[in-house]
Design a protein around this motif. Structure first.
Motif, short mmCIF file in Angstrom:
data_model
loop_
_atom_site.label_atom_id
_atom_site.label_comp_id
_atom_site.label_asym_id
_atom_site.label_seq_id
_atom_site.Cartn_x
_atom_site.Cartn_y
_atom_site.Cartn_z
N SER A 1 0.86 -1.19 0.00
CA SER A 1 0.00 0.00 0.00
C SER A 1 0.88 1.23 0.00
O SER A 1 1.72 1.41 0.88
CB SER A 1 -0.91 0.01 1.24
OG SER A 1 -1.83 -1.05 1.17
N PRO B 1 1.17 5.68 -0.78
CA PRO B 1 0.36 6.92 -0.83
C PRO B 1 0.16 7.38 -2.27
O PRO B 1 1.00 7.18 -3.14
CB PRO B 1 1.21 7.92 -0.04
CG PRO B 1 2.60 7.40 -0.12
CD PRO B 1 2.50 5.90 -0.14
N VAL C 1 0.42 10.08 -4.53
CA VAL C 1 1.05 11.42 -4.60
C VAL C 1 1.72 11.59 -5.95
O VAL C 1 1.94 10.63 -6.69
CB VAL C 1 2.07 11.60 -3.46
CG1 VAL C 1 1.38 11.60 -2.09
CG2 VAL C 1 3.13 10.49 -3.51
N ASN D 1 -6.42 8.13 -0.96
CA ASN D 1 -5.23 8.48 -0.17
C ASN D 1 -4.08 7.51 -0.44
O ASN D 1 -2.92 7.88 -0.38
CB ASN D 1 -5.56 8.48 1.33
CG ASN D 1 -6.53 9.59 1.69
OD1 ASN D 1 -6.46 10.68 1.11
ND2 ASN D 1 -7.44 9.32 2.63
N GLN D 2 -4.41 6.28 -0.74
CA GLN D 2 -3.39 5.29 -1.02
C GLN D 2 -3.95 4.25 -2.00
O GLN D 2 -5.14 4.20 -2.25
CB GLN D 2 -2.93 4.61 0.27
CG GLN D 2 -4.02 3.86 1.03
CD GLN D 2 -3.50 3.27 2.32
OE1 GLN D 2 -2.49 3.69 2.86
NE2 GLN D 2 -4.24 2.28 2.84
#
Length: 472
Positions: free
Chosen positions: A60, A62, A64, A92-93
């Motif tokens: 898992s 992030p 980004v 978010n992930q």
């Protein structure tokens, strides 16, 4: 007769042996294709095991540093590509799969024929929201995904995965738009189960170049000695041991056809030629059969030649050695058949008197009748030890052998009377002039010298009034 029976027996043995070889070869083909399918299924299991391994080792990470291009959100993680299509909110992930590591592990088992792996996590087929992972990051994928690539509506029906609803599907040969390479795809579906029903959750794509089949297909050729190829559902050649093979099979009847298990692909093995089913013992049989045929034919031919020798000699005598109009000997007989020396020989040269006048007055047909009539008279007196020739035109030559002068003169006088008694022209008496000599002949040269002397006597007979005999 016994040779013919042996000959027929050997031919029968040859065909029986060849038939057995053909059956053995076909059994070998079936066995080798079965082994091919076993190895192929092992390769599929290796891929499936790798997927199971990746599912247990996913991470898992992030969400980004992404880029957005129209309906595609994408970013790069250590050279691997992650692409989100048609998402309305960013998580978010997300789960990350190390596809590069998986590819390196698989390449050792597939001879580097694996080009890349794509994992397509289908969020919703209805709204076409997807998460797509590739083992290489490229903005080319962005453009391709914007055009709807990897949107396989076929997977909405779970039974369309393969003919037997098995755990993978093999898709036809194509040119990939991202890498411009020819390849085929092995796809593994993953399902979620809700209320005893299946729903497609994700797809794994393994893209291979044709060398994926090289090892097993080349082994098949080595075992059988026959070219082998793999074709897709459109009869397009994916891999062939024959480098000159066309890209698409046009005449499927030139091959034995076997299914590649659980796929729409086929294994084609070219049909054997007669030379590929003939072994050493058949070659020996063929050689012996040819020898026996040659021997039998030679024996029969010799037998026929012996039986027809008299006929051949007769034909030779009639056609080669005799003049066709009168059936008397010709000059070829003198050159080829005359035997010297000839002792106590009477040479008689005769000429039909005024023969040109006969042709001019009565015609050439009547002239030919006169020549035949005179030659028949000559045959009557030359029966026995004498040879008669048409020497040229209206001139004839008779060679009396092993006789005396008196007998020669008697024969000539008889012949002169026979010719005078011919009554074949109206109001015209046929006569002939004769030149005769008596001598011994040693060889061909002395023979022609004797004929020359007889010709001089003939000339004297014609000059002194014709219808005469000038002798010795």
């Amino acid at each position: 007769m016994i040779y013919k029976l042996i000959y027929l027996l050997l031919i029968g043995l040859f065909f029986i042996s060849t038939f057995i070889n053909k059956n053995n070869l076909f059994n070998d083909i079936n066995s080798s294709v079965d082994n091919f399918n076993i190895r192929f299924n092992k390769d599929i299991q290796i891929l499936k095991n790798e997927i199971d391994f990746l599912n247990t080792t996913k991470k898992s990470l992030p969400f980004v540093n992404y880029t957005v291009a129209e309906n595609i959100t994408y970013f790069d993680i250590d050279g691997s590509g992650v692409y989100f299509k048609n998402i309305t909110s960013h998580p978010n992930q997300f789960n990350f799969y190390n596809l590069k590591e998986a590819k390196e592990n698989l390449n050792s088992k597939f001879d580097n024929s694996l080009l890349f792996i794509v994992y397509n996590n289908i969020r919703s087929l209805k709204n076409d929201r997807k998460v797509i992972y590739t083992d290489d990051f490229s903005q080319t994928w962005v453009k391709i995904l914007q055009k709807g690539a990897l949107n396989f509506d076929v997977f909405q029906n779970k039974r369309s995965i393969s003919r037997n609803n098995t755990e993978f599907a093999l898709y036809n040969f194509y040119t990939d738009r991202a890498h411009e390479k020819e390849m085929f795809t092995i796809i593994f579906p993953e399902y979620d189960y809700f209320n005893n029903s299946q729903k497609l959750r994700a797809l794994w794509y393994f893209d291979f170049d044709p060398n994926f089949f090289a090892k097993n297909t080349d082994r098949l050729k080595r075992n059988l000695g026959l070219n082998t190829c793999i074709i897709d559902g459109d009869y397009k050649v994916v891999y062939s041991t024959n480098k000159n093979q066309a890209s698409k099979i046009k005449n499927i009847h030139n091959f034995y056809i076997f299914p590649l298990e659980k796929t729409n692909y086929k294994i084609l093995v070219e049909k054997e030629t007669i030379f590929q089913i003939i072994k050493a013992k058949e070659v020996f049989l063929i050689g012996f059969i040819f020898f026996l045929v040659f021997y039998i034919n030679k024996k029969e031919k010799l037998k026929k030649e012996l039986h027809s020798l008299k006929m051949i000699n007769k034909i030779k005598s009639e056609l080669l050695l005799r003049e066709p109009l009168t059936s008397l000997y010709n000059r070829y007989f003198l050159q080829e058949e005359m035997v010297f020396p000839i002792n106590n020989c009477g040479i008689v040269l005769l000429d039909i008197d005024h023969f040109k006048n006969i042709n001019d007055t009565f015609g050439h047909d009547k002239g030919d009748h006169v020549l035949k009539a005179v030659s028949n008279c000559i045959k009557l007196v030359s029966v026995g030890s004498a040879d008669a020739f048409r020497w040229g035109g209206e001139e004839f030559l008779i060679i009396f052998k092993d006789t005396d002068k008196e007998n020669v003169l008697n024969k000539v006088n008889t012949l002169q009377k026979l010719i005078k008694d011919l009554n074949i022209l109206d109001n015209y008496k046929i006569t002939a002039s004769f030149g005769v000599i008596y001598t011994n002949i040693k060889d061909k040269s002395s023979f022609y010298s004797a004929v020359s002397k007889a010709d001089k006597n003939l000339y004297t007979a014609k000059k002194t009034g014709r219808d005469k005999v000038v002798a010795f």
